[in-house]
Design an enzyme around this catalytic site. Sequence first.
Site, PDB file in Angstrom:
ATOM      1  N   LYS A  27      -9.646  -2.495   1.676  1.00 19.83           N
ATOM      2  CA  LYS A  27      -9.382  -1.351   2.534  1.00 19.83           C
ATOM      3  C   LYS A  27     -10.157  -0.104   2.081  1.00 19.83           C
ATOM      4  CE  LYS A  27      -6.908  -3.554   5.438  1.00 19.83           C
ATOM      5  NZ  LYS A  27      -5.782  -4.319   5.146  1.00 19.83           N
ATOM      6  N   TYR A  29      -1.590  -3.622  -6.863  1.00 20.49           N
ATOM      7  CA  TYR A  29      -1.311  -4.392  -5.655  1.00 20.49           C
ATOM      8  C   TYR A  29      -2.386  -4.312  -4.574  1.00 20.49           C
ATOM      9  CZ  TYR A  29       1.252  -6.927  -2.225  1.00 20.49           C
ATOM     10  OH  TYR A  29       1.613  -7.893  -1.322  1.00 20.49           O
ATOM     11  N   ARG A  37       0.847  -1.194   0.000  1.00 19.88           N
ATOM     12  CA  ARG A  37       0.000   0.000   0.000  1.00 19.88           C
ATOM     13  C   ARG A  37       0.883   1.244   0.000  1.00 19.88           C
ATOM     14  NH1 ARG A  37      -1.793   0.772   4.347  1.00 19.88           N
ATOM     15  NH2 ARG A  37      -1.141  -1.070   5.512  1.00 19.88           N
ATOM     16  N   SER A  67      -1.280  -3.568  10.359  1.00 24.94           N
ATOM     17  CA  SER A  67      -0.925  -4.463   9.266  1.00 24.94           C
ATOM     18  C   SER A  67       0.326  -5.273   9.612  1.00 24.94           C
ATOM     19  CB  SER A  67      -0.663  -3.653   7.998  1.00 24.94           C
ATOM     20  OG  SER A  67      -1.829  -2.913   7.686  1.00 24.94           O
ATOM     21  N   CYS A 119       0.776  -7.508  11.897  1.00 23.62           N
ATOM     22  CA  CYS A 119       1.042  -7.620  13.338  1.00 23.62           C
ATOM     23  C   CYS A 119       0.277  -8.772  13.975  1.00 23.62           C
ATOM     24  CB  CYS A 119       0.724  -6.312  14.042  1.00 23.62           C
ATOM     25  SG  CYS A 119       1.908  -5.011  13.647  1.00 23.62           S
ATOM     26  N   ASP A 157      -9.226  -9.862   8.940  1.00 21.73           N
ATOM     27  CA  ASP A 157      -8.708  -8.515   8.631  1.00 21.73           C
ATOM     28  C   ASP A 157      -9.715  -7.398   8.873  1.00 21.73           C
ATOM     29  OD1 ASP A 157      -6.346  -7.078   7.620  1.00 21.73           O
ATOM     30  OD2 ASP A 157      -7.589  -6.556   5.899  1.00 21.73           O
ATOM     31  N   ARG A 161       2.157 -12.299  -0.472  1.00 25.20           N
ATOM     32  CA  ARG A 161       0.834 -12.648   0.060  1.00 25.20           C
ATOM     33  C   ARG A 161       0.250 -13.872  -0.629  1.00 25.20           C
ATOM     34  NH1 ARG A 161      -1.614  -8.940   4.096  1.00 25.20           N
ATOM     35  NH2 ARG A 161       0.003  -7.370   4.325  1.00 25.20           N
ATOM     36  N   HIS A 218     -10.510  -2.511  11.465  1.00 27.40           N
ATOM     37  CA  HIS A 218      -9.406  -3.346  10.971  1.00 27.40           C
ATOM     38  C   HIS A 218      -9.164  -4.443  12.003  1.00 27.40           C
ATOM     39  CE1 HIS A 218      -4.940  -3.402   9.413  1.00 27.40           C
ATOM     40  NE2 HIS A 218      -5.689  -4.272   8.778  1.00 27.40           N
TER      41      HIS A 218
HETATM   42  P1  GTP Z   1      -2.327  -7.745   7.471  1.00 31.82           P
HETATM   43  O1  GTP Z   1      -2.847  -8.785   6.532  1.00 31.82           O
HETATM   44  O2  GTP Z   1      -1.237  -6.908   6.862  1.00 31.82           O
HETATM   45  O3  GTP Z   1      -3.394  -6.870   8.035  1.00 31.82           O
HETATM   46  O4  GTP Z   1      -1.527  -8.530   8.643  1.00 31.82           O
HETATM   47  P2  GTP Z   1      -1.972  -9.395   9.920  1.00 31.82           P
HETATM   48  O5  GTP Z   1      -2.265  -8.502  11.074  1.00 31.82           O
HETATM   49  O6  GTP Z   1      -3.028 -10.389   9.549  1.00 31.82           O
HETATM   50  O7  GTP Z   1      -0.602 -10.159  10.300  1.00 31.82           O
HETATM   51  P3  GTP Z   1      -0.208 -11.708  10.213  1.00 31.82           P
HETATM   52  O8  GTP Z   1      -1.039 -12.580  11.113  1.00 31.82           O
HETATM   53  O9  GTP Z   1      -0.141 -12.103   8.793  1.00 31.82           O
HETATM   54  O10 GTP Z   1       1.280 -11.684  10.837  1.00 31.82           O
HETATM   55  C1  GTP Z   1       2.320 -10.921  10.275  1.00 31.82           C
HETATM   56  C2  GTP Z   1       3.652 -11.370  10.795  1.00 31.82           C
HETATM   57  O11 GTP Z   1       3.667 -11.361  12.224  1.00 31.82           O
HETATM   58  C3  GTP Z   1       4.007 -12.780  10.352  1.00 31.82           C
HETATM   59  O12 GTP Z   1       5.325 -12.802   9.889  1.00 31.82           O
HETATM   60  C4  GTP Z   1       3.857 -13.598  11.605  1.00 31.82           C
HETATM   61  O13 GTP Z   1       4.736 -14.676  11.611  1.00 31.82           O
HETATM   62  C5  GTP Z   1       4.131 -12.603  12.736  1.00 31.82           C
HETATM   63  N1  GTP Z   1       3.338 -12.961  13.959  1.00 31.82           N
HETATM   64  C6  GTP Z   1       2.013 -13.215  14.007  1.00 31.82           C
HETATM   65  N2  GTP Z   1       1.623 -13.550  15.261  1.00 31.82           N
HETATM   66  C7  GTP Z   1       2.736 -13.502  16.040  1.00 31.82           C
HETATM   67  C8  GTP Z   1       2.973 -13.742  17.436  1.00 31.82           C
HETATM   68  O14 GTP Z   1       2.087 -14.090  18.230  1.00 31.82           O
HETATM   69  N3  GTP Z   1       4.270 -13.565  17.859  1.00 31.82           N
HETATM   70  C9  GTP Z   1       5.273 -13.191  17.015  1.00 31.82           C
HETATM   71  N4  GTP Z   1       6.490 -13.039  17.519  1.00 31.82           N
HETATM   72  N5  GTP Z   1       5.080 -12.961  15.684  1.00 31.82           N
HETATM   73  C10 GTP Z   1       3.833 -13.115  15.207  1.00 31.82           C
HETATM   74  C1  SPV Z   2      -2.897  -4.528   5.275  1.00 37.87           C
HETATM   75  O1  SPV Z   2      -1.930  -3.878   4.832  1.00 37.87           O
HETATM   76  O2  SPV Z   2      -3.418  -4.272   6.384  1.00 37.87           O
HETATM   77  C2  SPV Z   2      -3.429  -5.667   4.500  1.00 37.87           C
HETATM   78  C3  SPV Z   2      -2.930  -5.856   3.124  1.00 37.87           C
HETATM   79  O3  SPV Z   2      -4.295  -6.384   4.976  1.00 37.87           O
HETATM   80  S1  SPV Z   2      -3.675  -4.782   1.992  1.00 37.87           S
HETATM   81  O4  SPV Z   2      -4.800  -5.481   1.356  1.00 37.87           O
HETATM   82  O5  SPV Z   2      -2.660  -4.468   0.956  1.00 37.87           O
HETATM   83  O6  SPV Z   2      -4.156  -3.603   2.641  1.00 37.87           O
HETATM   84 MN    MN Z   3      -4.889  -5.640   7.088  1.00 35.66          MN
END
Ligand code: GTP
Ligand code: SPV
Ligand code: MN
Length: 594
Positions: A207, A198, A70, A249, A251, A278, A366, A227
């Site tokens: 979003k 993207y 983004r 994002s 996290c 999400d 992704r 979110h």
């Molecule tokens: P968006 O799709 O961007 O909104 O991201 P999201 O909030 O769904 O994040 P996602 O669950 O994909 O995690 C992103 C990164 O954080 C990955 O590389 C995970 O491995 C890491 N991660 C997720 N949960 C944990 C956790 O409990 N501990 C740690 N240390 N890392 C974590």
């Molecule tokens: C984020 O960035 O929080 C995502 C990926 O979930 S995107 O669809 O690119 O916003």
């Molecule tokens: Mn997101």
Amino acid sequence: MASKLEALGRWVDDVAALTRPARVHWCDGSDGEYQGLLQQMLHDGDLIELNQQTHPGCYLHRSDPADVARVEHLTFVCHPQQHDSGPNNHWMAPAEAHAKIDALFDGCMAGRTLYVIPYCMGPIDSPLARCGVEITDSPYVVANMRIMTRMGAAALARIEREGTFVKGLHSTGELDPERRFIMHFPAERTIKSYGSGYGGNALLGKKCHALRIASDQARHEGWLAEHMLIVGIENPAGETHYIAAAFPSACGKTNLAMLIPPEGYRRDGWKVWTVGDDICWMHPGNDGQLYAINPEAGFFGVAPGTSGSTNPNALESISHDTIFTNVAVTADNQPWWEGLPGTPATDWQGRPYDPANGPAAHPNSRFTVRARQCPTWSPQAEAPQGVPISAIVFGGRRPALLPLVMEARDWSHGVLMGAAMGSETTAAATGAVGVLRRDSMAMKPFCGYHYGDYFAHWLSFDQPAAKLPKIFHVNWFRKDPSGAFLWPGFGDNMRVLEWMIERVTGRARGRQTAIGILPATGELKLEGLALDQHQLDQLLAVNVAGWQAEIAAIGEYLESFTPRLPERLHQEQRRVAEALASTASSPQREAATP
Ligand code: GTP
Ligand code: SPV
Ligand code: MN
């Protein structure tokens, strides 16, 4: 399949007159149409076939190397009055924004197909769902929208019945970062996006619609567009509590939504159900509770770090019928990213893998997959009325200070916790990674109006008849001096969720502190965990001096939303500051509750 709805037909004609495509295709959402798109993209080189023995129905898309995340600095929220967009958004006057972006759209689809994508965000028969139509010249966007939304004939029928829809116009353009804008016109319920193919820049249902436009609509209609992931936790007695959690994002939302409980919990009969990973739309029900739906039908998840040890449910979901974007591939043509076993042969840009070029998979690579392919997909995810929310959780990447978990004293204190959220930036957006920034409710890039008004809207749910969820704040990302994570995270986060449910049902007492309620000694179940007492103490400590600096910084941040900052939030901030001051002067009374 053109539409019976005159307003829709007219808009498509107007867009075609501006963009001058070679042909117009109305998407019906059928399987045949999807297969046809895949074949065409394979033929044109937009998709690469992956190993069909190990990954049937899986394909790889490589985006332009300058178009991988983004672009917040090119994203605008164009209310007629600048002050309605707030300091949290970039703004341009609507007339100027339309003129600027329409000039880019002029003739941009010459020789290409214009696709009309009717879609529904939310279960197709849900009164909480909302529809939109995206026009795009990208078959990759069409294929992703088919996975991520309820797209096609059923959505068009609902749009014709309701007569209203959010308009989204998208073209990949030249993929020139100098000719790229993501523009939102909340008052017109319109989105225009040019120059990126993207994710959140191009899949306009996600979003742009479900957060930026929907948050503004929700404010006027009395609900919340957030979110947040939605997860159901079923206890051994068969009762399920639903939790909605906002993390910025990359996290941990997808991971928490698909959590697999530790061995002991599974043996005792605990189960976890995925409702969303999400986005969460929450409406107050007649009984005073908040009911949530996931407006999406798929996951656009972060690939790196996804593995059999961190997220087996995601790994199983993406073993077939998945589109991968910017991952690496192995010598036998399987998708690969950092965190998986094996070795990459080719990196995300299609070059022979060389560690000198950085990670093999792009850090924001992704997967796009249908939610129903997830083994823990909740039967309630399709419920038209949504699921009742027992707890709301905020959290971010905070290497220091923020405890593993704390509970807000009440709703207004919880809104302060959400507003005060901070997190280190990630690869999900272009720009520096690992910089601490405030990201209230994880909505900094997505709130479609002034943050001050948004905080006031959150506070407005505190009505006498309301049965609001408890609010918590978590931090899975505390680090020790060597830079290693203090908390194991992933499946073990279940231990923290259980404590939250014990608080919701009144079975855990907690420990009152100046910053909120923390688990009392022995309340977090830690059996089977290699965590020593010193680590646990650090995770649950309240560092008063550190918190005094933090609450002062929060106060300064909140000031930036004056004059629209609700006085109640200001009062909450002062209450915590005063409680910290009295704790500092008599440290033995850590129990001083504001
Ligand atoms: P968006 O799709 O961007 O909104 O991201 P999201 O909030 O769904 O994040 P996602 O669950 O994909 O995690 C992103 C990164 O954080 C990955 O590389 C995970 O491995 C890491 N991660 C997720 N949960 C944990 C956790 O409990 N501990 C740690 N240390 N890392 C974590
Ligand atoms: C984020 O960035 O929080 C995502 C990926 O979930 S995107 O669809 O690119 O916003
Ligand atoms: Mn997101």
